[in-house]
Scaffold this motif. Structure first.
Motif, short mmCIF file in Angstrom:
data_model
loop_
_atom_site.label_atom_id
_atom_site.label_comp_id
_atom_site.label_asym_id
_atom_site.label_seq_id
_atom_site.Cartn_x
_atom_site.Cartn_y
_atom_site.Cartn_z
N LEU A 252 0.83 -1.21 0.00
CA LEU A 252 0.00 0.00 0.00
C LEU A 252 0.87 1.26 0.00
N ASP A 253 1.98 1.22 0.71
CA ASP A 253 2.91 2.35 0.68
C ASP A 253 3.45 2.56 -0.74
N ALA A 254 3.73 1.46 -1.41
CA ALA A 254 4.25 1.56 -2.79
C ALA A 254 3.21 2.20 -3.69
N PHE A 255 1.94 1.80 -3.52
CA PHE A 255 0.89 2.46 -4.30
C PHE A 255 0.79 3.93 -3.91
N GLY A 256 0.94 4.20 -2.62
CA GLY A 256 0.83 5.59 -2.15
C GLY A 256 1.83 6.52 -2.82
N ILE A 257 3.09 6.14 -2.83
CA ILE A 257 4.09 7.03 -3.44
C ILE A 257 3.93 7.06 -4.96
N PHE A 258 3.54 5.92 -5.52
CA PHE A 258 3.25 5.87 -6.96
C PHE A 258 2.14 6.85 -7.31
N SER A 259 1.08 6.83 -6.53
CA SER A 259 -0.06 7.70 -6.83
C SER A 259 0.28 9.17 -6.57
N ALA A 260 1.17 9.41 -5.60
CA ALA A 260 1.54 10.79 -5.29
C ALA A 260 2.37 11.41 -6.42
N GLU A 261 3.16 10.58 -7.08
CA GLU A 261 4.06 11.13 -8.10
C GLU A 261 3.49 11.04 -9.52
N ARG A 262 2.40 10.32 -9.68
CA ARG A 262 1.82 10.15 -11.02
C ARG A 262 1.33 11.50 -11.55
N PRO A 263 1.77 11.88 -12.74
CA PRO A 263 1.31 13.18 -13.27
C PRO A 263 -0.19 13.14 -13.58
N SER B 152 9.71 8.90 -19.05
CA SER B 152 9.73 8.04 -17.86
C SER B 152 8.67 6.94 -17.91
N VAL B 153 8.98 5.89 -17.18
CA VAL B 153 8.01 4.82 -16.92
C VAL B 153 8.07 4.57 -15.42
N ALA B 154 6.90 4.40 -14.81
CA ALA B 154 6.87 4.12 -13.37
C ALA B 154 5.81 3.06 -13.11
N PHE B 155 6.07 2.25 -12.09
CA PHE B 155 5.06 1.24 -11.72
C PHE B 155 5.25 0.88 -10.24
N THR C 224 -7.88 9.32 -1.40
CA THR C 224 -8.52 10.54 -1.90
C THR C 224 -8.74 10.41 -3.42
N ALA C 225 -9.69 11.16 -3.90
CA ALA C 225 -9.92 11.19 -5.35
C ALA C 225 -10.57 12.52 -5.71
N THR C 226 -10.34 12.93 -6.95
CA THR C 226 -10.91 14.19 -7.42
C THR C 226 -12.10 13.90 -8.33
N SER D 240 -6.90 10.01 -10.55
CA SER D 240 -6.76 10.88 -9.37
C SER D 240 -6.80 10.12 -8.05
N LEU D 241 -7.04 8.81 -8.10
CA LEU D 241 -7.08 8.05 -6.86
C LEU D 241 -5.69 8.03 -6.23
N ARG D 242 -5.63 8.47 -4.97
CA ARG D 242 -4.36 8.53 -4.27
C ARG D 242 -4.50 7.92 -2.89
N TYR D 243 -3.38 7.44 -2.40
CA TYR D 243 -3.34 7.02 -1.01
C TYR D 243 -2.36 7.92 -0.28
N SER D 244 -2.84 8.63 0.74
CA SER D 244 -1.98 9.50 1.54
C SER D 244 -1.80 8.86 2.91
N LYS D 245 -0.60 8.45 3.18
CA LYS D 245 -0.35 7.79 4.47
C LYS D 245 -0.43 8.80 5.60
N ARG D 246 0.05 10.01 5.30
CA ARG D 246 0.04 11.05 6.34
C ARG D 246 -0.44 12.37 5.74
N ALA D 247 -1.16 13.11 6.53
CA ALA D 247 -1.52 14.49 6.21
C ALA D 247 -2.16 14.66 4.83
N ALA D 248 -3.24 13.96 4.60
CA ALA D 248 -3.97 14.12 3.34
C ALA D 248 -4.46 15.56 3.23
N PHE D 249 -4.42 16.13 2.06
CA PHE D 249 -4.80 17.53 1.79
C PHE D 249 -3.99 18.51 2.65
#
Lengths: 381, 327
Positions: free
Chosen positions: A161-172, A191-194, A268-270, A249-258
């Motif tokens: 889940l942490d890996a998804f979190g940072i992936f989702s945080a950095e995804r343009p 770039s390619v990221a996964f 979170t999602a937009t 826009s689906l993101r996982y924020s481990k700490r301090a969302a928004f």
């Protein structure tokens, strides 16, 4: 009769020339050692300013047997090091040197950084990774025959889940296309990221050319093939409606969302509705008391920001708190050990409506759940 | 004393000396002794950086915004609006150029200073008669790789400038007297050699402080474990503006790293800004740059802190400023 016998005193020893020379040399040696110790002590070394937080944090980890040794400060000119053969996590043990494309070569030996020294590689960016409990970074730079470069970053995170979190945080938010690599991935210019299991990987090219794109994608696929599959449980996706959700826009924020210090462990999602953006969230806590504390923190935040006391709207079996100030509105509820709703919306009615939809999903268990491949399928939680 | 006893004593003495030397080496705290000595000697052992500013004359332009795409033209246009490089650099000056070389990434990623911009500035300095041009930065991770990959090393070579590598001996403890930074080891050797200092920074998003521009660029001169300041980053950046009073700053907004700063995650994070801002008030330059990123300078804490300390003004439009197209 000798002198000794004449006056009772010991005879004056005869000191030979060799002894004198040896004595002088010994004294000179002593003086040289003393001078050297003093001189070295006066040499300024920035390392002296370094605080080694590793033992203080209690989170330090020794390199696994055979793994790349961690970089130290300052790694000015790294000598070639042995490639990892064993490591603490699958990501940490990816043999980057074996992934060099034909005709390419390593620009230098692969590098490995622990969490405490991650800033040496990505100064200013490391904190974001630390917020997702990064464990190690493996890095290698590869040189192509035409001087092109590919930089490979493999981050070992604490959990999938942490890996998804940072992936989702950095995804343009724009400019990226879905790439079928890892649990989910994307390809953006250069770039390619996964993410897969507890690994988050980036392959960065020096330029955006079709050939480099191909190389970067192939490299990412080769990397993903080395990581045992272990999907992240994207539990929060189940509660955020698919309708009008902006992709991706689906993101996982481990700490301090928004940016709210009290809002942790949140998806979170937009959403885009009636031309207005809405930011929705669902946070989960170990127990309902901690969820209640978060709701209380929202109340304090509203008071402090001048929004005042929230309006309380009835929900089926609950209450929706709606507060607003400076043109922004929050609509927040608590359902057992979860807190959800919409934050910082300009459209109050839209915020209330979306929060009600999320409430229904959270309390009724209607959800969409990601399957092992990361695709979202209907299910119940 | 017979030969046997003499040799025996020599042997014993030698062994004692060897033990003494080994003990001294083993016990010597090479980190601590120097620091102790410096602490004992007090503030006199610390270096205070001089001001590198050139006094503004009546009517002189303080901030120039050049629009266009070609770095050489942008630099020429901006310097022209400011009154020419001769206003800042005199014949015989030693000029230090401080780019941002923080990461071993190509300049196209927008995370580091564009080499074309540095080259253009260096050439102007040379034309003004600079005796020597130095280029310095302290990337934490493998400076040689960072300077090479960003293209700054090649640009410095093309300009006949000398790179001052961040070797340990190039650091000095600098007295800053800031809010957070009282004194700190700084890549001081080039600063102490220079008559003029010109900062050349990219304009980019930053994960911790929202944006990295001219003022944040000086962070790259810090030694030691500087990441410990990240929790107080805004106050530290304001301290840096207090530490270095440059002759001129140039903010390169031709490429804007608008997300995932300060490193960038893909080229999709980089947009064309087609702007270069130069000025003598780096708080004002950064305020204008922050607007270039589409953000409000009134909300950037370190700008407001620096303004409050009188280090410059974030209300850059109140200065004498010009704007022109560079073609």
């Amino acid at each position: 009769m000798d002198q000794h016998s004449a006056n009772g005193a010991a005879p004056r020893p005869v000191v030979r020339r060799a002894e004198r020379v040896a004595s002088v040399l010994i004294l000179a040696g002593l003086a040289a050692i003393g001078a050297a110790v003093y001189w070295r002590g006066q040499q300024y070394d920035p390392e002296a300013e370094r605080l080694d937080v590793l033992p203080l944090s209690g989170r330090g980890q020794a390199a696994a047997p055979g793994a790349l040794p961690e970089q130290s400060v300052p790694p000015r000119t790294a000598a070639p090091q042995p490639v990892a053969t064993a490591a603490s996590t699958p990501c940490d043990g990816v043999p980057l040197a074996e992934l060099v494309p034909p005709g390419w070569r390593l620009a230098g030996p692969p590098e490995r950084y622990g969490a405490a020294r991650l800033y040496e590689k990505i100064d200013g960016r490391a904190e974001l990774y630390l917020a997702y409990d990064v464990q190690t970074l493996l890095f290698a730079s590869m040189l192509g025959p035409d001087g092109a470069t590919l930089d490979v970053y493999v981050y070992a995170m604490d959990t999938p889940l942490d890996a998804f979190g940072i992936f989702s945080a950095e995804r343009p938010p724009t400019g990226a296309t879905v790439a079928a690599v890892g649990q989910s991935g994307y390809q953006a210019p250069g770039s390619v990221a996964f993410h897969q299991a507890a690994c988050y990987a980036q392959v960065l090219a020096a330029a955006d050319t079709p050939q480099l794109r191909q190389h970067a994608l192939a490299m990412a696929e080769a990397l993903a093939a080395r990581v045992p599959p272990d999907s992240a449980d994207l539990w929060g996706a189940a509660f955020l409606p698919a309708r009008d959700q902006v992709e991706p826009s689906l993101r996982y924020s481990k700490r301090a969302a928004f940016g709210l210090e009290f809002l942790d462990n949140a998806f979170t999602a937009t959403y885009l509705r009636h031309g207005e953006e809405l930011s929705a969230f669902v946070a989960e806590y170990p127990d309902s008391a901690q969820a209640a504390a978060t709701l209380q923190a929202f109340r304090q935040f509203w008071r402090a920001s001048g929004a005042g006391a929230p309006e309380e709207l009835p929900l089926p079996g609950g209450t929706l708190l709606v507060a607003g100030g400076s043109g922004y509105h929050d609509a927040v509820f608590q359902a057992h050990r979860r807190v959800g709703g919409v934050a910082m919306a300009t459209d109050r009615q839209g915020a209330v409506q979306l929060a009600q939809e999320i409430w229904q999903r959270v309390t009724r268990g209607r959800s969409r759940r990601p399957d092992a491949s990361g695709a979202v399928v209907p299910s119940a939680r | 004393m017979d030969r046997r006893r003499f040799l025996g004593r020599i042997g014993l003495t030698g062994a004692a000396l060897a033990s003494l030397g080994a003990g001294a080496i083993a016990l010597h705290d090479r980190h601590g002794t120097g620091l102790y000595e410096r602490a004992r000697r007090g503030p006199a052992a610390r270096v205070r950086l001089p001001s590198f500013r050139v006094p503004d004359t009546t009517g002189s332009v303080q901030l120039a915004i050049a629009r266009g795409t070609d770095p050489a033209r942008l630099v020429a246009t901006a310097l022209g609006m400011l009154g020419g490089i001769e206003r800042f650099v005199r014949p015989g000056d030693v000029v230090l150029l401080k780019p941002n070389v923080a990461f071993a990434r190509p300049a196209s990623w927008g995370a580091t200073t564009r080499p074309e911009t540095l080259l253009a500035v260096a050439r102007h300095c040379r034309q003004a008669g600079a005796a020597k041009i130095l280029v310095a930065d302290n990337p934490i991770n493998q400076p040689e790789g960072c300077f090479a990959k960003t293209g700054i090393q090649a640009a410095a070579a093309a300009a006949g400038a000398r790179i001052v590598w961040p070797r340990p001996e190039a650091f000095s403890r600098v007295q800053i007297d800031g809010e957070v930074l009282s004194s700190w080891p700084v890549l001081g050797a080039p600063l102490l050699k220079a008559d003029k200092v010109i900062g050349i920074a990219p304009c980019k998003d930053h994960n911790l402080c929202s944006a990295s521009m001219s003022m944040k660029n000086w962070y790259g001169l810090l030694g030691g474990r500087r990441n410990q300041f990240h929790q107080q980053i805004h106050r530290v950046i304001a301290d840096l503006a207090q530490m270095v009073q440059p002759t001129l700053v140039i903010l390169d907004g031709t490429r804007l790293l608008v997300r995932n700063g300060p490193t960038g995650g893909s080229l999709a994070d980089v947009t064309a800004g087609d702007t270069l801002i130069a000025g003598t008030d780096m708080v004002a330059v950064d305020a204008a740059g922050y607007e270039l990123l589409g953000r409000d300078p009134a909300r950037l804490e370190y700008l407001q802190r620096a303004s409050a300390r009188g280090l410059g003004t974030s209300r850059w439009r109140e200065l004498n400023w010009r704007q022109d197209w560079a073609g």
